[in-house]
Design an enzyme around this catalytic site. Structure first.
Site, PDB file in Angstrom:
ATOM      1  N   HIS A 239      20.436 -20.563  17.709  1.00 54.57           N
ATOM      2  CA  HIS A 239      19.559 -19.494  17.205  1.00 54.57           C
ATOM      3  C   HIS A 239      20.230 -18.123  17.172  1.00 54.57           C
ATOM      4  CE1 HIS A 239      15.755 -21.648  16.630  1.00 54.57           C
ATOM      5  NE2 HIS A 239      16.174 -22.444  17.602  1.00 54.57           N
TER       6      HIS A 239
ATOM      7  N   GLU B  15      12.849 -17.426   7.421  1.00 54.35           N
ATOM      8  CA  GLU B  15      13.919 -17.305   6.425  1.00 54.35           C
ATOM      9  C   GLU B  15      13.356 -16.977   5.050  1.00 54.35           C
ATOM     10  OE1 GLU B  15      13.009 -21.771   6.758  1.00 54.35           O
ATOM     11  OE2 GLU B  15      12.984 -19.985   8.032  1.00 54.35           O
TER      12      GLU B  15
ATOM     13  N   ASP C 175      13.864 -18.212  -0.153  1.00 56.92           N
ATOM     14  CA  ASP C 175      14.186 -18.494   1.247  1.00 56.92           C
ATOM     15  C   ASP C 175      15.468 -19.311   1.331  1.00 56.92           C
ATOM     16  OD1 ASP C 175      13.609 -21.234   1.021  1.00 56.92           O
ATOM     17  OD2 ASP C 175      11.567 -20.994   1.722  1.00 56.92           O
TER      18      ASP C 175
ATOM     19  N   ASP D 102      20.339 -15.869  13.851  1.00 58.44           N
ATOM     20  CA  ASP D 102      19.919 -14.466  13.736  1.00 58.44           C
ATOM     21  C   ASP D 102      21.001 -13.620  13.073  1.00 58.44           C
ATOM     22  OD1 ASP D 102      17.531 -15.085  14.927  1.00 58.44           O
ATOM     23  OD2 ASP D 102      18.053 -14.277  16.898  1.00 58.44           O
TER      24      ASP D 102
ATOM     25  N   ASN E 124      20.163 -23.245  12.532  1.00 61.67           N
ATOM     26  CA  ASN E 124      19.805 -23.010  13.936  1.00 61.67           C
ATOM     27  C   ASN E 124      20.167 -24.202  14.814  1.00 61.67           C
ATOM     28  OD1 ASN E 124      18.729 -20.384  13.714  1.00 61.67           O
ATOM     29  ND2 ASN E 124      16.743 -21.170  13.041  1.00 61.67           N
TER      30      ASN E 124
END
Length: 254
Positions: free
Chosen positions: A137, A167, A124, A141, A132
């Site tokens: 955000h 993630e 991850d 993305d 973020n």
């Protein structure tokens, strides 16, 4: 001879087969009566011609109607096939990154390689919450999409890549020595570190932590997953941006 003309046989349940039968009976009756005058024969011929024309139009109409129904059915079938494929894709792929989702990779393990040995890489993105928080955000993305694409482009055909959520990601590989699997994870980590990821808020550098293990034949998935997850936790605890591998009990540790 009593004559019953074509129009005299009209009724609500009249069908094309009734018409054919009535015309055939009329023809046979006229031909069988040797006393029929030429005038009556001509009149009967007009009736027969009218009936034939009507039959011809009805046959054409039915053929066109059948063709339209067949075309409509074929169109509906194509739409159903496309819809089914779309639903199947949506059920097996992550909507953000377009790679496989957790359910799909789990089914792949359960159905395709449920008894086989394989390699498992869990990983991850480090401190992704900060991405973020700092960039927003939408930018996060975009980073996830770019991250998934970079890794997907880098993977070999025999690797299966999925997003587990957030993630967190996973790769299933064919069985191989643990040292080789560890090095493959290192190569992926280096590919991630090679360049930052573009977003609408600018270029975002990220690092990734990896946990690696091998599954022996007939071992439960939960067992190998726990080992790889433990390795990932160690990578995080030891400073992140690294690969940690844990061998199964039957293999030598790295």
């Amino acid at each position: 001879m009593e004559r019953v003309y074509f129009d005299d046989v009209q009724r609500e349940d009249f069908t094309i087969f009734d018409i054919e039968e009535a015309l055939l009976e009329r023809s046979l009756a006229v031909l069988a009566d040797e006393t029929t005058s030429p005038e009556i024969l001509r009149a009967e011929l007009r009736v027969m011609t009218k009936g034939y024309q009507r039959l011809f139009r009805e046959v054409q109409r039915l053929i066109k109607l059948s063709d339209r129904k067949e075309e409509a059915l074929n169109r509906m079938n194509r739409e159903l096939i496309a819809m089914s494929a779309q639903l199947e894709y949506q059920a097996s792929h992550d909507s953000l990154t377009s790679i496989l989702n957790k359910g799909a990779i789990t089914r792949y393990i359960d159905e395709e390689i449920r008894h086989a040995a394989f390699g498992l890489i869990l990983f991850d993105i480090d401190f992704f919450k900060q991405v973020n928080d700092q960039y927003g955000h939408p930018a996060g993305d975009e980073v996830l999409r770019g991250f998934a694409k970079r890794i997907n482009d880098y993977l070999l055909p025999d690797m299966v890549f999925a997003r587990f959520g957030g993630e967190e990601f996973a790769i299933v590989t064919p069985d191989m020595p643990l040292e080789e699997l560890h090095q493959r994870a290192e190569n992926i980590r280096n590919a991630v570190n090679a360049a930052p990821f573009f977003s609408g808020a600018g270029f975002v550098p990220i690092t990734v932590s990896f946990g690696v293990s091998l599954r022996v034949e007939n071992e439960s998935f939960s067992s190998v997953f726990t080992r790889a997850d433990t390795a990932l936790y160690r990578a995080k605890h030891e400073g992140r941006d690294r690969v940690v591998s844990i061998a199964p009990p039957s293999r030598d540790k790295k």
